[in-house]
Design an enzyme around this catalytic site. Structure first.
Site, PDB file in Angstrom:
ATOM      1  CG  ASP A 238      10.937  -8.057   2.634  1.00 21.35           C
ATOM      2  OD1 ASP A 238      10.063  -7.385   3.219  1.00 21.35           O
ATOM      3  OD2 ASP A 238      10.803  -8.477   1.464  1.00 21.35           O
TER       4      ASP A 238
ATOM      5  CD  GLU B 149       8.351  -2.979   2.052  1.00 16.58           C
ATOM      6  OE1 GLU B 149       7.566  -2.818   1.108  1.00 16.58           O
ATOM      7  OE2 GLU B 149       7.997  -3.406   3.173  1.00 16.58           O
TER       8      GLU B 149
ATOM      9  CE  LYS C 128       4.989  -4.262   5.354  1.00 12.50           C
ATOM     10  NZ  LYS C 128       5.951  -4.781   4.371  1.00 12.50           N
TER      11      LYS C 128
ATOM     12  CG  ASP D 192       6.747  -4.309  -3.855  1.00 11.76           C
ATOM     13  OD1 ASP D 192       6.289  -5.445  -4.059  1.00 11.76           O
ATOM     14  OD2 ASP D 192       7.276  -3.970  -2.772  1.00 11.76           O
TER      15      ASP D 192
END
Length: 618
Positions: A23, A187, A87, A211
């Site tokens: 991850d 994800e 990211k 999330d």
């Protein structure tokens, strides 16, 4: 006689080949595997340490690079050389992040174009791919240390809304870190797999994955059918997360003590201490009703009900995004079979309570929400390793497919291990004014330069109407049908000119040849990406020179002689760098030319606008 490796640390049998699940997160990253004995996914950690590695990189003066906890300590003391949230920059141009540029405390290069962003640290320039590779390298090293076995294959997760460029950037980062990235998975898909949803072929479900991480919120609606996960809609807020909960507590304490907020901004140390204390308070209130502590002379206190009142508007924002995601998918909460909770901030009681109320059903929240995505990636890795026979694994492409772009670079359209059938489209443009044709060469392989890959076909798209460079929009579509036949189509969207070619199945390569091509790509990853970066910098520099020269020729009357002379000199230096310089030297000269031309380019632009508006009322 077969050799069997035994892990000295645990005494357990080692598998011949370990595929890990990773991850790669905005705030934290981690690695998970399927435990060889229990067959359950576990996140890797040393003894009682955390499985989480902060996604932070620090560049020291002596060239030393540190990642994770060690790098986190530099966020306050050396912010300009400490990179976080890389990211957010993956596959992005400066135009994409312009409005949030102030979020980054390090230097993100603005070259006034739609080319990909770069980060400047001292006199070096890094792409988000290189930055992410530092984090992945750290995860790889950590995993090898814990497992006492080499790790070279991985499944890496990305947000469901990541586009093709961002997914390819993640693959490239893996390759640069010495990993063969077998699959990039979403994800929310990983989180669902971790809870065993969609593992059995007969599963037919609609799932909401909520999330809420440290800095971002995502809601995804997935449909599972025949072991295939389809993302029906996504929504969210890339600047809303647990950090905002902490910030709300900090602001409450600042108001209560009459602390001057501008003073706090200057006193970075006090702000950081308050922030850390607020994070502690948030965790404490998960178990207790009141938090009491102090920072320096300030006595700090907050109750659960005060905390919930502070964050209620933020939680409501997440539910509004969930409402939008449902609407986009054409569904209501009644259509949702399961709700999966992901991200450390879903531990907050109010969040769990409100999400359960909104969807009207119990939540999947039993697994560690920080680890659930990595655990699901490990489940996917186990499927790819062929150890989970219940799962349908569709035919996949053995090697990446792409085209040749400027400088002899390979631009991948269909990454290796993509499911068949598949279709991918991407837009390209012309390099020269009035260009009437584009040669399209199709290659197969994993190297960054086409000369190291296998050529499959080539054709010309001709008859493009005469337009300035950059104006034509050529859409290139790669389609692999169920028989493994690749159809490549090129279409100029403004004029409708079209051309297509069929490439027969990519057989003719033995397994050994495929394996050797893969190995070469990993072995040469570092030099390949260095060459790619250099070629990209040279291309960018040449285009910059062409644009600047054209601009000066067109607007000479508005420029001063001194400006033209300085620019000509900067262009000469940049030309020299293109011929003999390194990537960083070329980037530095591009930046210098940018700084020089920006003031007069803006001045000319203002004049043009004033001229156009003359006599017009707004």
């Amino acid at each position: 006689m077969a050799k069997i490796g035994i892990n000295i640390a645990t005494g357990s049998l080692q598998q011949e080949e370990m595929i890990v699940g990773i991850d790669l997160g905005t705030t934290n990253s981690l690695v998970a595997i399927i435990h060889p004995e229990s067959k359950k996914p576990v996140a890797l950690k040393e003894h009682n340490s955390s499985s989480l590695v902060p996604s932070i990189i620090h560049f020291g003066e002596d060239g030393a690079v540190s990642v994770g906890e060690t790098a986190r300590n530099y966020l306050v003391n050396d912010p300009a050389n400490t990179i976080f949230s890389a990211k957010r920059l993956m596959g992005k141009s400066y135009d994409d992040i312009r409005k949030n540029a102030s979020f980054f405390t390090y230097k993100v290069i603005d070259d006034n174009s739609d080319s990909l962003v770069k980060v400047q640290v001292g006199d070096k320039f890094y792409s988000p791919i290189e930055l992410s590779a530092f984090i992945l390298k750290e995860l790889k090293t950590r995993a090898e240390h814990i497992l006492k076995t080499p790790v070279s294959k991985a499944v890496i997760t990305v947000p469901a809304y990541f586009n093709d460029a961002q997914r390819q950037a993640t693959r490239d980062a893996g390759k640069l870190a010495g990993l063969d990235v077998l699959r990039i998975i979403n994800e929310p898909t990983a989180a669902s797999l971790a809870y065993g949803l969609g593992i059995h072929k007969e599963d037919e479900k609609t799932i909401a994955v909520y999330d809420l991480g440290g800095g971002t919120f995502d809601i995804s609606i997935l449909r599972i059918s025949n072991g295939i996960f389809e993302v029906m809609s996504t929504n969210g807020d890339t600047y809303l997360g647990g950090d905002d909960f902490d910030h709300a507590i900090v602001m409450k304490w600042i108001r209560e003590h009459g602390i001057d907020a501008t003073q706090v901004e200057q006193d970075k140390m006090l702000l950081q201490q308050l922030r850390l204390k607020a994070e502690e308070a948030k965790r404490h209130l998960g178990q207790k009703d009141v938090f009491i502590d102090h920072v320096g002379k300030y006595q700090l206190q907050i109750t659960t009900s005060e905390f919930e009142k502070l964050i209620d508007p933020l939680v409501k924002k997440t539910l509004e995004a969930s409402e939008r995601a449902l609407k986009d998918a054409g569904l209501t909460t009644a259509d949702i079979d399961d709700v999966v909770m992901v991200g450390g901030s879903t531990r907050v009681n109010l969040v769990k309570k409100e999400v359960a109320r909104f969807f009207g059903k119990p939540l999947h929240a039993s697994l560690n929400p920080d680890e659930v995505v990595a655990l699901g990636a490990a489940v996917q890795a186990e499927i790819l390793a062929g150890n989970n026979k219940d799962f349908l694994l569709l035919d996949i492409t053995p090697l990446s497919l792409g085209i040749e772009t400027m400088g002899g670079l390979m631009d991948v359209l269909i990454p290796r291990n993509s499911k068949i059938p598949t279709r991918i489209a991407r837009q390209y443009t012309t390099q020269k004014d009035g260009q009437s044709g584009i040669k399209i060469s199709v290659y197969q392989g994993e190297r960054d330069l086409v000369k190291d890959n296998r050529k499959l076909a080539a054709f010309n798209l001709t008859g493009i109407p005469s337009m300035p460079a950059g104006l034509p929009k050529v859409e290139l579509t790669f389609l692999i049908n169920a028989d493994g036949i690749l159809v490549v189509k090129a279409k100029e969207l403004r004029s409708g000119v079209e051309q297509a070619i069929e490439v027969k199945p990519q057989y003719g390569l033995t397994d050994e040849e495929v394996e050797s091509m893969l190995m070469e790509s990993i072995v040469h990853a570092k030099e390949d990406i260095a060459i790619r970066s250099l070629v990209e910098a040279q291309t960018e520099a040449s285009q910059m020179i062409d644009t600047t020269v054209a601009f000066i020729n067109k607007n000479r009357e508005y420029l001063e002689e001194a400006e033209i002379a300085a620019t000509t000199n900067a262009i000469d230096q940049l030309n020299q760098s293109i011929a003999t310089g390194t990537k960083d030297e070329i980037q530095a000269r591009i930046e210098a030319l940018n700084e020089l031309s920006r003031p007069y380019a803006e001045r000319v632009m203002d004049l043009a606008i004033a001229k156009a508006m003359k006599g017009k009322k707004i």
